[in-house]
Design a protein around this motif. Sequence first.
Motif, PDB file in Angstrom:
ATOM      1  N   VAL A 116       0.827  -1.202   0.000  1.00 48.73           N
ATOM      2  CA  VAL A 116       0.000   0.000   0.000  1.00 48.73           C
ATOM      3  C   VAL A 116       0.865   1.256   0.000  1.00 48.73           C
ATOM      4  O   VAL A 116       1.812   1.369   0.773  1.00 48.73           O
ATOM      5  CB  VAL A 116      -0.929   0.023   1.240  1.00 48.73           C
ATOM      6  CG1 VAL A 116      -1.729   1.308   1.296  1.00 48.73           C
ATOM      7  CG2 VAL A 116      -1.841  -1.192   1.242  1.00 48.73           C
ATOM      8  N   SER A 117       0.518   2.193  -0.872  1.00 51.92           N
ATOM      9  CA  SER A 117       1.110   3.525  -0.889  1.00 51.92           C
ATOM     10  C   SER A 117      -0.039   4.502  -0.688  1.00 51.92           C
ATOM     11  O   SER A 117      -0.982   4.516  -1.473  1.00 51.92           O
ATOM     12  CB  SER A 117       1.788   3.781  -2.238  1.00 51.92           C
ATOM     13  OG  SER A 117       2.105   5.141  -2.379  1.00 51.92           O
ATOM     14  N   GLU A 118       0.030   5.275   0.371  1.00 49.17           N
ATOM     15  CA  GLU A 118      -1.058   6.214   0.620  1.00 49.17           C
ATOM     16  C   GLU A 118      -0.515   7.585   0.977  1.00 49.17           C
ATOM     17  O   GLU A 118       0.625   7.717   1.381  1.00 49.17           O
ATOM     18  CB  GLU A 118      -2.005   5.681   1.686  1.00 49.17           C
ATOM     19  CG  GLU A 118      -1.354   5.227   2.971  1.00 49.17           C
ATOM     20  CD  GLU A 118      -2.284   4.394   3.830  1.00 49.17           C
ATOM     21  OE1 GLU A 118      -3.396   4.854   4.133  1.00 49.17           O
ATOM     22  OE2 GLU A 118      -1.894   3.276   4.201  1.00 49.17           O
ATOM     23  N   LEU A 167      -5.394   2.908   5.274  1.00 47.75           N
ATOM     24  CA  LEU A 167      -5.480   1.693   4.452  1.00 47.75           C
ATOM     25  C   LEU A 167      -4.647   0.571   5.053  1.00 47.75           C
ATOM     26  O   LEU A 167      -5.134  -0.547   5.241  1.00 47.75           O
ATOM     27  CB  LEU A 167      -5.018   1.990   3.020  1.00 47.75           C
ATOM     28  CG  LEU A 167      -5.842   3.013   2.247  1.00 47.75           C
ATOM     29  CD1 LEU A 167      -5.172   3.352   0.925  1.00 47.75           C
ATOM     30  CD2 LEU A 167      -7.248   2.518   2.024  1.00 47.75           C
ATOM     31  N   SER A 168      -3.408   0.874   5.368  1.00 44.32           N
ATOM     32  CA  SER A 168      -2.540  -0.138   5.961  1.00 44.32           C
ATOM     33  C   SER A 168      -3.063  -0.584   7.316  1.00 44.32           C
ATOM     34  O   SER A 168      -3.079  -1.775   7.629  1.00 44.32           O
ATOM     35  CB  SER A 168      -1.108   0.388   6.091  1.00 44.32           C
ATOM     36  OG  SER A 168      -0.516   0.487   4.808  1.00 44.32           O
ATOM     37  N   TYR A 227      -0.437  -9.124   3.573  1.00 46.34           N
ATOM     38  CA  TYR A 227       0.074  -7.756   3.634  1.00 46.34           C
ATOM     39  C   TYR A 227       1.598  -7.774   3.714  1.00 46.34           C
ATOM     40  O   TYR A 227       2.170  -8.385   4.608  1.00 46.34           O
ATOM     41  CB  TYR A 227      -0.500  -7.024   4.850  1.00 46.34           C
ATOM     42  CG  TYR A 227      -0.062  -5.583   4.945  1.00 46.34           C
ATOM     43  CD1 TYR A 227      -0.709  -4.592   4.221  1.00 46.34           C
ATOM     44  CD2 TYR A 227       1.004  -5.209   5.760  1.00 46.34           C
ATOM     45  CE1 TYR A 227      -0.301  -3.266   4.310  1.00 46.34           C
ATOM     46  CE2 TYR A 227       1.408  -3.891   5.856  1.00 46.34           C
ATOM     47  CZ  TYR A 227       0.757  -2.923   5.123  1.00 46.34           C
ATOM     48  OH  TYR A 227       1.167  -1.619   5.209  1.00 46.34           O
ATOM     49  N   GLY A 272       3.718  -1.106   3.553  1.00 48.93           N
ATOM     50  CA  GLY A 272       3.130   0.096   3.007  1.00 48.93           C
ATOM     51  C   GLY A 272       3.939   1.308   3.396  1.00 48.93           C
ATOM     52  O   GLY A 272       4.849   1.234   4.224  1.00 48.93           O
ATOM     53  N   ALA A 295       1.696   2.942  -7.279  1.00 41.87           N
ATOM     54  CA  ALA A 295       1.229   1.563  -7.113  1.00 41.87           C
ATOM     55  C   ALA A 295       2.137   0.588  -7.865  1.00 41.87           C
ATOM     56  O   ALA A 295       2.579  -0.424  -7.299  1.00 41.87           O
ATOM     57  CB  ALA A 295      -0.220   1.429  -7.596  1.00 41.87           C
ATOM     58  N   LEU A 326      -1.995  -1.029  -3.899  1.00 39.89           N
ATOM     59  CA  LEU A 326      -3.070  -0.046  -3.803  1.00 39.89           C
ATOM     60  C   LEU A 326      -2.434   1.290  -3.466  1.00 39.89           C
ATOM     61  O   LEU A 326      -1.616   1.369  -2.547  1.00 39.89           O
ATOM     62  CB  LEU A 326      -4.045  -0.476  -2.700  1.00 39.89           C
ATOM     63  CG  LEU A 326      -5.214   0.448  -2.384  1.00 39.89           C
ATOM     64  CD1 LEU A 326      -6.129   0.621  -3.602  1.00 39.89           C
ATOM     65  CD2 LEU A 326      -6.000  -0.107  -1.195  1.00 39.89           C
ATOM     66  N   SER A 327      -2.798   2.329  -4.203  1.00 40.10           N
ATOM     67  CA  SER A 327      -2.211   3.648  -3.984  1.00 40.10           C
ATOM     68  C   SER A 327      -3.295   4.711  -3.940  1.00 40.10           C
ATOM     69  O   SER A 327      -4.266   4.659  -4.701  1.00 40.10           O
ATOM     70  CB  SER A 327      -1.226   3.961  -5.115  1.00 40.10           C
ATOM     71  OG  SER A 327      -0.692   5.260  -4.964  1.00 40.10           O
ATOM     72  N   GLU A 328      -3.102   5.686  -3.059  1.00 37.32           N
ATOM     73  CA  GLU A 328      -4.030   6.815  -2.919  1.00 37.32           C
ATOM     74  C   GLU A 328      -3.220   8.093  -2.792  1.00 37.32           C
ATOM     75  O   GLU A 328      -2.180   8.113  -2.144  1.00 37.32           O
ATOM     76  CB  GLU A 328      -4.907   6.599  -1.682  1.00 37.32           C
ATOM     77  CG  GLU A 328      -5.761   7.786  -1.275  1.00 37.32           C
ATOM     78  CD  GLU A 328      -5.016   8.802  -0.413  1.00 37.32           C
ATOM     79  OE1 GLU A 328      -5.309  10.002  -0.544  1.00 37.32           O
ATOM     80  OE2 GLU A 328      -4.128   8.418   0.372  1.00 37.32           O
TER      81      GLU A 328
END
Length: 162
Positions: free
Chosen positions: A24-26, A33-34, A47, A50, A85, A98-100
């Motif tokens: 995960v990259s947020e 998210l993580s 998992y 992240g 991502a 998953l990236s935000e």
Amino acid sequence: MTELSNIAATVADLLKQRGDTIAVSESSCGGLLSAALVAISGASAYYRGGSIIYTRDAQEGLLRVPDEAMEGQRASTEYYAELNARTLREILGTTWALSETGASGPTGNRYGDDAGHACIAVSGPVERSITIETGESDREGNMWAFAEAAFALLEECLNEAG
């Protein structure tokens, strides 16, 4: 966190059933998210890790994204979310990433996006990105809305991949 953990549980179950892994990259979600994925018992099965990529410095330093990849681009775009991502997925060798990235509020970001703007991307056997606009300036409310949208997109991609 219970509400978000319930949403994350669906994608966690899909990941575990398939034997898939995720990174995960947020940014504007600030770790939600993580945290939601790790809060589920058995998270180590899917998992891998992240990062909170809150600035270009973090993108360059943690993900090692070179300047050339960002030439003519900016953060808080689908391109940026997709790049993060794909890069994190490659670095950690996961099935999915998953990236935000966005502007949670109460004001917009320096790129001209209003509060409530976020771009989310999934990289994996199915790749997709979306932009959402909540129209709200509530920072925490937007963080939760971004996280919910991210998990919904991930679930859609997992289901499509079969």
